[in-house]
Design an enzyme around this catalytic site. Structure first.
Site, PDB file in Angstrom:
ATOM      1  CE1 TYR A 256      -3.976  -1.923   5.338  1.00  0.00           C
ATOM      2  CE2 TYR A 256      -3.347   0.244   4.524  1.00  0.00           C
ATOM      3  CZ  TYR A 256      -3.796  -1.037   4.285  1.00  0.00           C
ATOM      4  OH  TYR A 256      -4.062  -1.441   3.005  1.00  0.00           O
TER       5      TYR A 256
ATOM      6  CB  SER B  80      -0.897   0.019   1.240  1.00  0.00           C
ATOM      7  OG  SER B  80      -1.545   1.269   1.350  1.00  0.00           O
TER       8      SER B  80
END
Lengths: 245, 431
Positions: free
Chosen positions: A150, A137
């Protein structure tokens, strides 16, 4: 001629399903792996009916790392291409209060994916070919107050993929790092994402198939994200720490 | 313009929660109805996540699929294996659920009937969240009223439909120029054995040219119809480039003169090409799908559709009256289609044996007045209207055109559906 076999890990996610459809439409047989195999049965039938390719379903728990060796050994065939779409966004606020929740996010986005790809990497290396695709990501490019747990896990995964690629470059095994940017999926339902920067799962799938074909190293689905993250990475920390991002 | 709250369930459980909790709602497929059939401002349920094919039996051609599967997906998956939808409307971008809800028809209605004819069963979720499987032989009216029921009998979840075996992806098309309405109708009556028949009709000429048409008949081509190259892979057609209309045309582009000129050229070109041609399935069935956003040629105000059917014994006089009214108003209808329907046996579906005329007009005050006039002519000749294309009819017009409305609303009433499953259209039409 049959196309290379594709293993999709975390096959229940929207991006994974789009990847499955895309590879199947190109004629690739599939192995779909996820924790909840019952939910995959309908997809298995659907994909097999639509594209006339072989599809098998396998139970896989990304967090049960002690099972990963036996999981790969038990596969009916060692795949040529493996796509890891395992991930968990979590809630930043919860992650700040509850270390268990934060650990689950870190383990699901880093430990689990790194573990299974490590096993596959060794098998691919021994065979002398194969492609590993890790869906990481842009959140891993710099930690931000709004989702650094995250982001940290994804940063770890991105670094892991980079190292794996470096290690295997001379061994016939290619590694693709996918940084999708915003994608309209179940994970992002309810978030107010800018339409022009937000890809559809099908866009990600198409880009991944092309990256496998062309042996791309780092894939930004929308090229604009390369620029955006270049800027974000280069903001001086003195300034960055006061920003709301 | 209507803004609606859209819900996008991903599972039967999520759908059931919506059905049990929302005060009122309507299911929506791929949004290809022309009006407000699948819009509920409080809760419109997007069914496109239910898009899986569940089973296929090559012995019978029966496909079981979820309601959000597109006809185009079915063609992509099954035409290469020699199967094609039994009945298809003029766009492949409709969902299975939408095709059932509108009980769509195709160019083969005179021979094969409406979409209903290929549906073996439907799973419908009711207000209680339970799923009932209904078939044409049930004693209850659920199947009959779900076909053509515009989603007002419950949520269409899955269905089994029979596909048609075909030997190639090509169509053998015959074009018959018809100088007027009488000749066009005679061509349809003579061609009752053709699998597909449809006419493009020019709505502008009057007098002896009233109803000038190109009647197009077609059959699925067999390998003997194909060239040696095509025979190598009879299910392969050349991929086409998608054209798109990038912006709304200014209002002056479509007027009486440009449409008249276009129609005259089109008729002459068609008349010259009369005889047999080999056409691929996509160009034959879905010419407009190749032009994404084709509706934008009507400009930002958009367009309005009109489609009626007239019973066989009054079709001649009714069509003449409709065409005269259109020619007199001078409102150009760019795409006008005439089609012979065969017998139809169903409780609330649009078709009946006779002739159907489909028109579209740019939205102007004149065309709205013309449409009221066309409604009246249709009523005077015992005809009725296609709800999938309606966006403006009144509840009174619907009742005057269709005596079956009472049974339909009684069915809804008996199950308490009227206050729960509703669309902007069902409200307007008091269904």
């Amino acid at each position: 001629m049959t196309k290379p076999l594709v293993l999709i890990l975390g096959a229940g996610s929207d991006i994974a399903k789009a990847v499955a459809h895309h590879f199947a439409a190109l004629g690739h047989p599939l192995q779909l792996a996820a924790r909840n195999t019952a939910a995959l049965q309908a997809d298995q039938t659907d994909i097999a009916l639509r594209y006339g390719v072989g599809v098998t379903v396998h139970a896989f728990d990304a967090l049960a790392i002690q099972t990963h060796e036996s999981f790969v050994t038990a596969l009916p065939d060692l795949p040529e291409i493996a796509v890891c779409a395992v991930g968990l966004m979590g809630q930043q606020a919860e992650n700040e209060r509850d270390i268990q929740a934060a650990c689950r996010v870190m383990r699901t986005n880093f430990e689990g994916p790194a573990s299974i790809l490590a096993v596959l990497a060794n098998r691919f290396e021994a065979r002398g070919n194969g492609t590993l695709v890790g869906i990481s990501s842009v959140a891993g490019e710099r930690g931000r107050a709004t989702n650094y747990v995250y982001g940290a896990a994804k940063a770890g995964f991105t670094a892991f993929l980079s190292g794996l690629r470096n290690r295997l470059a001379k061994r016939g095994v290619h590694v693709v790092t996918v940084l999708p940017g915003f994608v309209a999926t179940q994970m992002t339902v309810g978030m107010n994402l800018p339409a022009k920067l937000t890809a559809q799962p099908q866009d990600v799938a198409r880009a991944i198939a092309r990256a496998v074909e062309r042996k791309t190293n780092i894939l930004y689905v929308y090229p604009i994200w390369r620029l955006i993250m270049g800027i974000i990475r280069n903001i001086p920390e003195q300034v960055f720490k006061r920003m709301v991002l | 313009m209507l803004a609606a709250r859209t819900l996008q369930p991903r599972s039967v459980d999520a759908l059931r929660d919506i059905v049990l909790c929302e005060p009122d709602m309507i299911a929506r497929g791929n949004g290809r109805a022309y009006g407000d059939s699948a819009v509920n401002t409080a809760a419109t349920i997007d069914m496109r996540r239910f898009n899986r094919m569940l089973a296929f039996d090559p012995a019978t051609g029966q496909l079981v699929a979820e309601a959000g599967v597109l006809l185009g997906d079915i063609i992509a998956a099954f035409l290469p294996r020699g199967w094609f939808p039994m009945v298809t409307p003029g766009t492949k971008f409709v969902t299975l659920g939408g095709a059932i809800a509108a009980d769509v028809h195709g160019k083969n209605h005179h021979k094969d009937g409406s979409f209903r004819a290929c549906v073996d069963w439907i799973d419908v979720m009711g207000l209680d969240g339970d799923i009932r499987r209904c078939t044409p032989n049930d004693p209850t009216p659920l199947f009959d009223h779900t076909l053509g029921g515009m989603g007002l009998t419950g949520i269409i979840l899955r269905a089994a439909l029979r596909l048609r075996p075909v030997q190639s992806a090509w169509m053998r098309q015959t074009t018959i120029p018809a100088p007027n309405l009488k000749a066009a109708m005679a061509a349809f009556e003579t061609a009752q054995d053709a699998t597909y028949s449809v006419a493009w009709i020019d709505c502008l000429p009057t007098g002896s040219h009233l109803g000038r048409s190109l009647v197009m008949l077609a059959e699925h081509a067999t390998p003997s119809d194909l060239s040696p190259d095509q025979k190598l892979d009879p299910f392969q057609i050349n991929p086409k480039r998608k054209l798109s209309v990038p912006l709304d045309f200014p209002a002056f582009c479509l007027n009486r003169l440009t449409v008249r000129a276009f129609n005259a050229l089109y008729y002459r070109a068609g008349a010259q090409k009369s005889g047999e041609q080999l056409v691929d399935w996509d160009s034959y069935f879905y010419p407009l799908d190749a032009i994404l956003g084709w509706n934008r040629i009507y400009g930002s105000k958009g367009f309005v559709q009109f489609q009626c059917v007239l019973p066989l014994n009054r079709a001649d006089s009714g069509l003449s009256a409709l065409l005269n009214a259109i020619a007199k108003a001078g409102s150009p209808s760019f795409l006008s289609v005439l089609k012979r329907f065969g017998p139809q046996n169903s409780a609330f579906s649009f078709p009946m044996e006779g002739y159907t005329l489909a028109l579209d007009f740019a939205v102007t005050p004149q065309t709205l007045a013309l449409l009221d006039r066309l409604d009246q002519i249709t009523l005077d000749h015992g005809g009725r209207f296609y709800l999938a294309k309606d966006s403006r009819m009144t509840a009174d017009t619907l009742r005057a055109s269709d005596r079956r409305v009472g049974d339909f609303t009684a069915h809804r009433d008996s199950l308490g559906l009227q206050s729960r499953f509703k669309s902007a259209q069902s409200e307007r039409l008091a269904l």
